[in-house]
Design a protein around this motif. Structure first.
Motif, PDB file in Angstrom:
ATOM      1  N   SER A  21       0.970  -1.228   0.104  1.00  0.00           N
ATOM      2  CA  SER A  21       0.113  -0.063   0.249  1.00  0.00           C
ATOM      3  C   SER A  21       1.019   1.107  -0.007  1.00  0.00           C
ATOM      4  N   ARG A  23       0.491   3.716   1.925  1.00  0.00           N
ATOM      5  CA  ARG A  23       0.601   4.237   3.305  1.00  0.00           C
ATOM      6  C   ARG A  23       1.720   3.980   3.998  1.00  0.00           C
ATOM      7  N   LYS A  83      -2.393  -0.879   5.809  1.00  0.00           N
ATOM      8  CA  LYS A  83      -2.600  -1.732   4.929  1.00  0.00           C
ATOM      9  C   LYS A  83      -3.499  -2.735   5.211  1.00  0.00           C
ATOM     10  N   GLN A  85      -5.393  -3.001   7.802  1.00  0.00           N
ATOM     11  CA  GLN A  85      -6.827  -2.557   8.296  1.00  0.00           C
ATOM     12  C   GLN A  85      -7.696  -2.196   7.092  1.00  0.00           C
ATOM     13  N   HIS A  86      -7.020  -1.750   5.976  1.00  0.00           N
ATOM     14  CA  HIS A  86      -7.953  -1.574   4.704  1.00  0.00           C
ATOM     15  C   HIS A  86      -8.253  -2.825   3.894  1.00  0.00           C
ATOM     16  N   GLN A  87      -7.484  -3.808   4.014  1.00  0.00           N
ATOM     17  CA  GLN A  87      -7.749  -5.208   3.357  1.00  0.00           C
ATOM     18  C   GLN A  87      -8.903  -5.969   4.040  1.00  0.00           C
ATOM     19  N   ASN A  90     -12.364  -3.723   3.746  1.00  0.00           N
ATOM     20  CA  ASN A  90     -12.694  -3.121   2.351  1.00  0.00           C
ATOM     21  C   ASN A  90     -13.255  -4.255   1.607  1.00  0.00           C
TER      22      ASN A  90
END
Length: 206
Positions: A21, A23, A83, A85-87, A90
């Protein structure tokens, strides 16, 4: 706060869960698996003095990857990795979330097929889900107990979702005539609740 020992715990995790990611990432990725009790908010602060994650977890700089309703129980994953957290949060990533759901009434084959194929909610059609009847899981008694109506049987379903509409499980089961009485999340992607008891947490280092 009740912290558990890492011994004899049924946790599954893959380092590959952390994808690339843009970030900035911490030098050391931390993951906290938490068994959220009933009536606890999935946040660390609250202006109304209700129970929050701060009452149980003392790990700094970790944030929930997805949410769990105040009246739901079970697995919440927190991490200091944007990264990861987003995965996990999402829906595009299609990380399966597994729920044990006690419903009012005896589920028919047709009702289960409706849940599997998708139902039309106010905010759109739900995506196909995995749904099956299960025996009552060996879990802790809820406090307070659920309100069961006398002479009306209940069933337990295992429902795996690959999206995250607001209060989706409850709305899906209500749509097919099976109101949810109790909702426990048991797994998110490769992370499992294991034998964590309500209020307990366990930290992993990836």
């Amino acid at each position: 706060m009740r912290k558990t020992s890492p011994k004899n715990r049924n946790f599954t995790v893959k380092k590959s869960a952390v994808n690339k990611s843009k970030r900035p990432e911490p030098a050391q990725v931390e993951v906290v698996l938490f068994n959220k009790p009933y009536d606890v908010l999935c946040q660390f602060t609250d202006d109304e003095n209700r129970k929050t994650l701060k009452d149980f977890i003392d790990v700094p700089n970790v944030y929930a990857a997805g949410r769990l309703d105040k009246d739901s129980e079970g697995l919440l994953v927190l991490t200091n990795s944007g990264k990861l957290q987003h995965q996990l949060a999402n829906p595009v990533k299609k990380q399966g979330k597994v729920y044990w759901v006690q419903v009012e009434g005896l589920a028919t084959k047709r009702q289960i097929e409706q849940l599997q194929n998708g139902v039309q909610l106010k905010d759109g059609m739900t995506k196909p889900a995995k749904v099956r009847l299960i025996d009552e899981p060996q879990v802790w008694p809820r406090n307070p107990p659920i309100r069961e109506r006398q002479n009306i049987p209940t069933n337990w379903l295992e429902i795996t979702l690959f999206e995250g509409k607001n209060r989706q499980v409850r709305r899906m089961t209500a749509h097919v005539g099976l109101p949810t009485l109790r909702l426990i999340r048991s797994q998110i992607a490769d992370y499992k609740l294991g034998d964590l008891q309500p209020g307990e947490w366990h930290k992993l280092i990836l």
